[in-house]
Design a protein around this motif. Structure first.
Motif, PDB file in Angstrom:
ATOM      1  N   MET A   1     -27.225 -22.373  52.913  1.00 29.63           N
ATOM      2  CA  MET A   1     -27.062 -20.925  53.044  1.00 29.63           C
ATOM      3  C   MET A   1     -27.101 -20.262  51.666  1.00 29.63           C
ATOM      4  N   ILE A   2     -27.913 -19.225  51.558  1.00 31.13           N
ATOM      5  CA  ILE A   2     -28.018 -18.449  50.322  1.00 31.13           C
ATOM      6  C   ILE A   2     -27.296 -17.127  50.524  1.00 31.13           C
ATOM      7  N   LEU A   3     -26.401 -16.786  49.606  1.00 29.25           N
ATOM      8  CA  LEU A   3     -25.730 -15.492  49.638  1.00 29.25           C
ATOM      9  C   LEU A   3     -26.342 -14.600  48.569  1.00 29.25           C
ATOM     10  N   ILE A   4     -26.801 -13.431  48.980  1.00 28.33           N
ATOM     11  CA  ILE A   4     -27.320 -12.430  48.053  1.00 28.33           C
ATOM     12  C   ILE A   4     -26.368 -11.243  48.122  1.00 28.33           C
ATOM     13  N   VAL A   5     -25.849 -10.859  46.961  1.00 28.84           N
ATOM     14  CA  VAL A   5     -24.751  -9.894  46.930  1.00 28.84           C
ATOM     15  C   VAL A   5     -25.109  -8.724  46.021  1.00 28.84           C
ATOM     16  N   ASP A   6     -24.932  -7.532  46.540  1.00 26.06           N
ATOM     17  CA  ASP A   6     -25.179  -6.305  45.772  1.00 26.06           C
ATOM     18  C   ASP A   6     -23.891  -5.499  45.757  1.00 26.06           C
ATOM     19  N   SER A   7     -23.278  -5.384  44.586  1.00 24.46           N
ATOM     20  CA  SER A   7     -21.966  -4.746  44.501  1.00 24.46           C
ATOM     21  C   SER A   7     -21.949  -3.568  43.545  1.00 24.46           C
ATOM     22  N   GLY A   8     -21.410  -2.466  44.044  1.00 22.56           N
ATOM     23  CA  GLY A   8     -21.053  -1.354  43.184  1.00 22.56           C
ATOM     24  C   GLY A   8     -19.548  -1.395  42.970  1.00 22.56           C
ATOM     25  N   SER A   9     -19.004  -0.322  42.452  1.00 26.02           N
ATOM     26  CA  SER A   9     -17.551  -0.265  42.284  1.00 26.02           C
ATOM     27  C   SER A   9     -16.854   0.080  43.589  1.00 26.02           C
ATOM     28  N   THR A  10     -17.570   0.725  44.511  1.00 28.30           N
ATOM     29  CA  THR A  10     -16.965   1.161  45.768  1.00 28.30           C
ATOM     30  C   THR A  10     -17.112   0.127  46.866  1.00 28.30           C
ATOM     31  N   LYS A  11     -18.330  -0.369  47.053  1.00 28.01           N
ATOM     32  CA  LYS A  11     -18.581  -1.308  48.144  1.00 28.01           C
ATOM     33  C   LYS A  11     -19.501  -2.431  47.689  1.00 28.01           C
ATOM     34  N   CYS A  12     -19.452  -3.502  48.472  1.00 29.08           N
ATOM     35  CA  CYS A  12     -20.205  -4.709  48.131  1.00 29.08           C
ATOM     36  C   CYS A  12     -20.857  -5.254  49.395  1.00 29.08           C
ATOM     37  N   ASP A  13     -22.184  -5.414  49.381  1.00 27.13           N
ATOM     38  CA  ASP A  13     -22.924  -5.934  50.531  1.00 27.13           C
ATOM     39  C   ASP A  13     -23.290  -7.396  50.304  1.00 27.13           C
TER      40      ASP A  13
END
Length: 285
Positions: A1-13
């Motif tokens: 499983m590969i996790l790709i994460v996009d995070s700002g200061s408010t929310k994280c996908d």
């Protein structure tokens, strides 16, 4: 499983895919993981609180994390250590959020462009087709972040208190938010993520864009951002487009194009969330 994460200061996908790009779990959203603002203990708590991540942590082979606050070594290494501790069987890569914006907005792998982020915070870099270049070090939301969500939140609150808002806008603003001085100061000085708190006010602009006051406010921030950040790369701007990523950019597209036309640079792609482009990037390598 590969996790790709996009995070700002408010929310994280968080998106989980296999090596062919097939999604394995429903997209997961947590609070933002900004290591320049949050302490190690808080970073652990946010991730471990998410039951799906905790349940599948031993299945993860790779974590590609892109985030706000990861542009300098110390916070980047701190977050990398946290992720490696939780996803102990995975190879972990942590990069600043500008890399996510680059990989999500460029049309060709080796395309050169100036790439901007306008979300809770703001940033700007030049991508030469291989490497990322920055000529101004970010000093965070207190001193920089022009045209970001927290910038606009700060301006709205200031204008309300200094009576610079038109009366009808002032009434609407007071109806939507708790503007008690003690409440504001509590959230700014006693609570974590004051930048995200300020950014929560920015939604008001996009609900009231018919107002000349709001249009002027948006364009003022964009001009400051252009002058202070985009124009670091005046020579490069002669031959490359300027791409944008982030919610503020997405909802300010018309104003961005107006300001760019006034100041003489070419706008390229504008994307709201880079995560979809990141999935394609990492599964086509």
């Amino acid at each position: 499983m590969i996790l790709i994460v996009d995070s700002g200061s408010t929310k994280c996908d968080w998106v989980s895919v296999d090596k062919n790009g097939n999604q394995l779990l429903e997209k997961i959203r947590t609070k933002g993981l900004n290591p320049a603002i949050l302490k190690e203990k808080k970073l652990f708590k946010i991730i471990n609180k998410q039951t799906e991540l905790k349940k599948h942590k031993d299945e993860v082979t790779h974590v590609y994390f892109y985030g706000a606050g990861c542009g300098t070594e110390k916070p980047r290494l701190q977050l990398k250590m946290v992720l490696e501790s939780i996803f102990s069987k995975a190879t972990v890569e942590v990069k600043e959020d500008t890399f996510a914006a680059v990989r999500a907005t460029i049309s060709e792998p080796n395309e050169a462009a100036v790439v901007c982020i306008l979300g809770t915070g703001s940033n700007c870099s030049y991508y030469d087709g291989k490497e990322l270049h920055q000529r101004v070090s970010s000093l965070g939301y207190t001193l920089m972040d022009d045209a970001s969500g927290n910038y606009y939140g700060k301006q709205l609150i200031r204008d309300y208190y200094f009576n610079h808002m038109p009366e009808n806008i002032k009434v609407s603003f007071a109806e939507k938010y708790n503007l008690d001085a003690d409440f504001i100061k509590y959230n700014l000085y006693k609570q974590p993520n004051p930048n995200a708190y300020l950014a929560s006010f920015a939604e008001f602009m996009f609900l009231n864009k018919e107002s000349d006051y709001i249009k002027t406010l948006i364009k003022k921030g964009l001009k400051l951002f252009s002058e202070n950040m985009i124009f670091q790369f005046k020579d490069e701007l002669k031959s490359v487009p300027v791409h944008f990523a982030g919610s503020i950019a997405f909802f300010s597209e018309n104003e961005i194009r107006e300001v760019a036309n006034e100041l003489g640079y070419k706008v390229g792609n504008i994307v709201r969330r880079p995560i979809e482009g990141l999935v394609s990037y990492h599964t086509s390598m």
